[in-house]
Design an enzyme around this catalytic site. Structure first.
Site, PDB file in Angstrom:
ATOM      1  N   ASN A   1     -21.417  31.404 -34.374  1.00 60.38           N
ATOM      2  CA  ASN A   1     -20.258  30.531 -34.542  1.00 60.38           C
ATOM      3  C   ASN A   1     -19.609  30.804 -35.898  1.00 60.38           C
ATOM      4  O   ASN A   1     -20.294  31.045 -36.903  1.00 60.38           O
ATOM      5  CB  ASN A   1     -20.604  29.047 -34.343  1.00 60.38           C
TER       6      ASN A   1
ATOM      7  N   GLU B   1     -21.205  31.825 -28.424  1.00 65.34           N
ATOM      8  CA  GLU B   1     -21.193  32.450 -27.095  1.00 65.34           C
ATOM      9  C   GLU B   1     -19.901  33.224 -26.864  1.00 65.34           C
ATOM     10  O   GLU B   1     -19.898  34.356 -26.383  1.00 65.34           O
ATOM     11  CB  GLU B   1     -21.334  31.384 -25.991  1.00 65.34           C
TER      12      GLU B   1
HETATM   13  N1  THU Z   1     -20.968  25.641 -31.178  1.00 64.19           N
HETATM   14  C1  THU Z   1     -21.300  26.858 -30.677  1.00 64.19           C
HETATM   15  O1  THU Z   1     -21.313  27.868 -31.390  1.00 64.19           O
HETATM   16  N2  THU Z   1     -21.617  26.942 -29.364  1.00 64.19           N
HETATM   17  C2  THU Z   1     -21.620  25.892 -28.494  1.00 64.19           C
HETATM   18  O2  THU Z   1     -21.750  26.072 -27.294  1.00 64.19           O
HETATM   19  C3  THU Z   1     -21.479  24.539 -29.039  1.00 64.19           C
HETATM   20  C4  THU Z   1     -20.885  24.434 -30.396  1.00 64.19           C
HETATM   21  C5  THU Z   1     -20.627  25.555 -32.597  1.00 64.19           C
HETATM   22  C6  THU Z   1     -19.186  25.230 -32.879  1.00 64.19           C
HETATM   23  C7  THU Z   1     -19.269  24.585 -34.241  1.00 64.19           C
HETATM   24  O3  THU Z   1     -19.231  25.603 -35.231  1.00 64.19           O
HETATM   25  C8  THU Z   1     -20.643  23.944 -34.271  1.00 64.19           C
HETATM   26  O4  THU Z   1     -21.373  24.536 -33.206  1.00 64.19           O
HETATM   27  C9  THU Z   1     -20.624  22.433 -34.093  1.00 64.19           C
HETATM   28  O5  THU Z   1     -19.897  22.070 -32.976  1.00 64.19           O
END
Ligand code: THU
Length: 133
Positions: free
Chosen positions: A44, A57
């Site tokens: 992320n 993802e």
């Molecule tokens: N996040 C992801 O990387 N994948 C997910 O499926 C859920 C949320 C990240 C986005 C953000 O940087 C952090 O988790 C909190 O929402």
């Protein structure tokens, strides 16, 4: 193709270490197995303009697709902050777009063990243009 779930989870864990998440402090890593056997990983990446954040993802999937992949066989997701970390709704839809003949397997980790679920567990009746005709 045999899917090496442990390897995919290991790649997702490594990717989570690259997470740029100073705002949520919620790190996520993901890895994607493409139909040609190659593995792509992503994390992320947040932004001061919060809506610009991309999930791990989608980062991994877009890396795969931008390298020419069209079909995904499996996705592993890992967060050091949350056991059994699920994909968000947006990422489920993006995964579904690149599902081919075999259903995508989604790997998470709970109590140190891999949990394997199918795409349809997370997104039943998914939307794809042309798939319903
Ligand atoms: N996040 C992801 O990387 N994948 C997910 O499926 C859920 C949320 C990240 C986005 C953000 O940087 C952090 O988790 C909190 O929402």
């Amino acid at each position: 193709m045999d899917i090496d779930y442990n390897l995919l989870m290991q790649k997702a864990k490594e990717a989570s270490k690259k997470s740029y998440s100073p705002f949520s402090k919620f790190a996520v890593g993901a890895s994607v197995l493409a139909s040609d056997g190659k593995i792509y990983s992503g994390c992320n990446i947040e932004n001061s303009s919060f809506g610009m954040t991309i999930c791990a993802e989608r980062c991994a999937i877009f890396k795969a697709v931008s390298e020419g992949e069209k079909e995904i066989l499996a996705v592993a997701i890992y967060s050091p902050n949350e056991d059994d970390c699920y994909p968000c709704g947006a990422c489920r839809q993006v995964m579904y777009e690149f599902q081919g003949q075999s259903e995508i397997q989604i790997i998470t980790e709970k109590d140190g063990k891999n949990i394997i679920r199918a795409m349809s567990d997370f997104l039943p009746y998914g939307f794809k243009i042309g798939a319903g005709v």
